[in-house]
Design an enzyme around this catalytic site. Structure first.
Site, PDB file in Angstrom:
ATOM      1  N   GLU A  73       0.850  -1.194   0.000  1.00  0.00           N
ATOM      2  CA  GLU A  73       0.000   0.000   0.000  1.00  0.00           C
ATOM      3  C   GLU A  73       0.887   1.246   0.000  1.00  0.00           C
ATOM      4  O   GLU A  73       1.773   1.409   0.841  1.00  0.00           O
ATOM      5  CB  GLU A  73      -0.957   0.028   1.199  1.00  0.00           C
ATOM      6  CG  GLU A  73      -1.825   1.284   1.066  1.00  0.00           C
ATOM      7  CD  GLU A  73      -3.060   1.325   1.945  1.00  0.00           C
ATOM      8  OE1 GLU A  73      -3.166   0.522   2.885  1.00  0.00           O
ATOM      9  OE2 GLU A  73      -3.911   2.200   1.682  1.00  0.00           O
ATOM     10  N   GLU A  98       4.767   4.587   3.893  1.00  0.00           N
ATOM     11  CA  GLU A  98       4.148   5.828   4.394  1.00  0.00           C
ATOM     12  C   GLU A  98       5.250   6.743   4.920  1.00  0.00           C
ATOM     13  O   GLU A  98       6.146   6.284   5.623  1.00  0.00           O
ATOM     14  CB  GLU A  98       3.125   5.497   5.495  1.00  0.00           C
ATOM     15  CG  GLU A  98       2.434   6.677   6.141  1.00  0.00           C
ATOM     16  CD  GLU A  98       1.804   7.654   5.158  1.00  0.00           C
ATOM     17  OE1 GLU A  98       2.352   8.761   5.029  1.00  0.00           O
ATOM     18  OE2 GLU A  98       0.790   7.325   4.525  1.00  0.00           O
ATOM     19  N   ASP A 125       9.509   7.316   1.275  1.00  0.00           N
ATOM     20  CA  ASP A 125       8.887   7.858   0.069  1.00  0.00           C
ATOM     21  C   ASP A 125       8.709   6.707  -0.920  1.00  0.00           C
ATOM     22  O   ASP A 125       9.684   6.115  -1.393  1.00  0.00           O
ATOM     23  CB  ASP A 125       9.827   8.934  -0.486  1.00  0.00           C
ATOM     24  CG  ASP A 125       9.316   9.562  -1.768  1.00  0.00           C
ATOM     25  OD1 ASP A 125       8.344   9.055  -2.355  1.00  0.00           O
ATOM     26  OD2 ASP A 125       9.921  10.573  -2.178  1.00  0.00           O
ATOM     27  N   ASP A 148      -2.519  12.061  -2.067  1.00  0.00           N
ATOM     28  CA  ASP A 148      -2.652  13.518  -1.878  1.00  0.00           C
ATOM     29  C   ASP A 148      -3.029  14.156  -3.213  1.00  0.00           C
ATOM     30  O   ASP A 148      -2.354  13.936  -4.222  1.00  0.00           O
ATOM     31  CB  ASP A 148      -1.345  14.101  -1.338  1.00  0.00           C
ATOM     32  CG  ASP A 148      -1.122  13.696   0.120  1.00  0.00           C
ATOM     33  OD1 ASP A 148      -2.109  13.630   0.877  1.00  0.00           O
ATOM     34  OD2 ASP A 148       0.029  13.427   0.486  1.00  0.00           O
ATOM     35  N   LYS A 152      -4.422  22.274  -6.960  1.00  0.00           N
ATOM     36  CA  LYS A 152      -4.150  23.501  -7.730  1.00  0.00           C
ATOM     37  C   LYS A 152      -3.284  23.177  -8.944  1.00  0.00           C
ATOM     38  O   LYS A 152      -2.359  22.359  -8.842  1.00  0.00           O
ATOM     39  CB  LYS A 152      -3.435  24.524  -6.845  1.00  0.00           C
ATOM     40  CG  LYS A 152      -4.309  25.018  -5.723  1.00  0.00           C
ATOM     41  CD  LYS A 152      -3.631  26.101  -4.928  1.00  0.00           C
ATOM     42  CE  LYS A 152      -4.539  26.505  -3.772  1.00  0.00           C
ATOM     43  NZ  LYS A 152      -3.801  26.844  -2.567  1.00  0.00           N
ATOM     44  N   ASP A 184     -11.160  10.974  -4.827  1.00  0.00           N
ATOM     45  CA  ASP A 184     -12.433  11.716  -4.825  1.00  0.00           C
ATOM     46  C   ASP A 184     -12.291  13.013  -5.628  1.00  0.00           C
ATOM     47  O   ASP A 184     -13.174  13.864  -5.560  1.00  0.00           O
ATOM     48  CB  ASP A 184     -12.882  12.021  -3.384  1.00  0.00           C
ATOM     49  CG  ASP A 184     -11.882  12.882  -2.637  1.00  0.00           C
ATOM     50  OD1 ASP A 184     -10.691  12.904  -3.031  1.00  0.00           O
ATOM     51  OD2 ASP A 184     -12.263  13.537  -1.648  1.00  0.00           O
ATOM     52  N   THR A 216     -12.964   5.363   4.283  1.00  0.00           N
ATOM     53  CA  THR A 216     -12.011   6.043   5.162  1.00  0.00           C
ATOM     54  C   THR A 216     -12.430   7.496   5.361  1.00  0.00           C
ATOM     55  O   THR A 216     -13.350   7.984   4.710  1.00  0.00           O
ATOM     56  CB  THR A 216     -10.582   6.024   4.557  1.00  0.00           C
ATOM     57  OG1 THR A 216     -10.615   6.826   3.373  1.00  0.00           O
ATOM     58  CG2 THR A 216     -10.124   4.630   4.230  1.00  0.00           C
ATOM     59  N   ARG A 217     -11.686   8.164   6.235  1.00  0.00           N
ATOM     60  CA  ARG A 217     -11.946   9.582   6.519  1.00  0.00           C
ATOM     61  C   ARG A 217     -11.933  10.393   5.218  1.00  0.00           C
ATOM     62  O   ARG A 217     -12.752  11.281   5.016  1.00  0.00           O
ATOM     63  CB  ARG A 217     -10.828  10.067   7.457  1.00  0.00           C
ATOM     64  CG  ARG A 217     -10.992  11.452   8.010  1.00  0.00           C
ATOM     65  CD  ARG A 217     -10.066  11.624   9.198  1.00  0.00           C
ATOM     66  NE  ARG A 217      -8.650  11.589   8.856  1.00  0.00           N
ATOM     67  CZ  ARG A 217      -7.932  12.656   8.498  1.00  0.00           C
ATOM     68  NH1 ARG A 217      -8.483  13.836   8.438  1.00  0.00           N
ATOM     69  NH2 ARG A 217      -6.644  12.550   8.226  1.00  0.00           N
ATOM     70  N   GLU A 219     -12.559   9.410   2.152  1.00  0.00           N
ATOM     71  CA  GLU A 219     -13.765   9.155   1.346  1.00  0.00           C
ATOM     72  C   GLU A 219     -14.958   9.890   1.961  1.00  0.00           C
ATOM     73  O   GLU A 219     -15.734  10.531   1.253  1.00  0.00           O
ATOM     74  CB  GLU A 219     -14.052   7.652   1.272  1.00  0.00           C
ATOM     75  CG  GLU A 219     -15.336   7.377   0.522  1.00  0.00           C
ATOM     76  CD  GLU A 219     -15.513   5.930   0.109  1.00  0.00           C
ATOM     77  OE1 GLU A 219     -14.623   5.104   0.368  1.00  0.00           O
ATOM     78  OE2 GLU A 219     -16.555   5.636  -0.488  1.00  0.00           O
TER      79      GLU A 219
END
Ligand SMILES: C[S@@+](CC[C@H](N)C(=O)[O-])C[C@H]1O[C@@H](n2cnc3c(N)ncnc32)[C@H](O)[C@@H]1O
Length: 237
Positions: A73, A98, A125, A148, A152, A184, A216-217, A219
């Site tokens: 993941e 992560e 990374d 992430d 912009k 999203d 998840t948060r 989503e």
């Protein structure tokens, strides 16, 4: 102390993240202190604290003590999908990449009472780690859920999903292995489709919700403001 050439080169790269540190709530810090030795793989670094030395190749059999399908993941955050997957598939091993230690701490806090022997973290990374840290064709699935978004226009070059990262993912996936993504952000979804549909090593196989992906948060935040969630799954040809 001046930076080494490897550090200078790494810091000059565009990265898909900015935040790193941040204090953990005491419960997460305590879990990190207690469990990092068990769950966080202590990889050699070269060029900075989120790098992995290019000469290092992870040996999943040595790490997990068995030969099993491997899911990686990318950007596991606080580990909702990771934990759901590892609980649902005890015969599969999971490595989470992560950069955000507080996320790892939060995830570890959930493993204090419910250990998951098929989970490990690498604090690194993913763009650097995946390029060298895993043997070619050694991974069953790669998950990149809610990367992430860098919404912009002037930031979009920071998005982790791009042609180079697609090459990196293809390197580690076995033929027939699957890369699952979710976002999203419509514009990021369109970008993923454009880049990955054009990649000669990948074939789109599904736009249905990934079978084991929990809500998840990220989503919830997206749907709360009316955004559409896009799921994509590509097979490595
Ligand atoms: C928006 S969060 C999503 C977390 C999780 N996938 C979820 O759906 O809840 C994106 C995560 O990716 C991590 N991240 C960003 N770039 C990364 C990179 N190059 N390597 C590893 N993790 C990265 C961030 O630290 C963050 O935790």
């Amino acid at each position: 102390m001046s930076a080494t050439p490897a550090e200078v080169a790494y810091l000059a790269r565009t990265r898909s993240f900015t935040r790193r540190g941040g204090r953990m709530p005491p419960r997460h810090q305590a879990a990190y202190d207690q469990l990092a030795d068990t769950y966080v793989i202590d990889v050699p670094r070269e060029g900075g604290s989120t790098t992995v030395a290019p000469s290092y190749v992870l040996d999943p059999v040595a790490v997990f003590g068995r030969r099993a399908p491997l899911v990686v993941e990318v950007g596991a955050g606080s580990g909702d999908a990771l934990i759901a997957g590892a609980q649902a598939l005890p015969e599969t091993d999971f490595v989470a990449l992560e950069v955000w230690r507080p996320g790892i701490g939060q995830c570890l806090s959930r493993l204090v009472d419910e250990p998951l022997p098929n989970v490990r973290f690498v604090e690194a990374d993913a763009e650097v780690a995946l390029a060298t840290m895993l043997a070619p064709g050694s991974v069953e699935e790669v998950w990149t859920y809610f990367p992430d978004p860098w919404p912009k226009r002037r930031q979009q070059h920071r998005r982790i999903v791009g042609p180079e990262f697609a090459d990196t993912v293809c390197r580690v996936l076995r033929p027939g292995g699957v890369w699952r993504l979710a976002t999203d952000i419509d514009d990021y979804a369109a970008h993923m489709r454009k880049v990955l549909d054009a990649h000669e090593g990948l074939e789109l196989i599904s736009t249905e919700r990934a079978p084991l992906r929990p809500v998840t948060r990220f989503e919830r935040k997206g749907t709360a403001v009316g955004r559409t969630i896009t799921d994509l799954a590509y097979r490595r040809l």
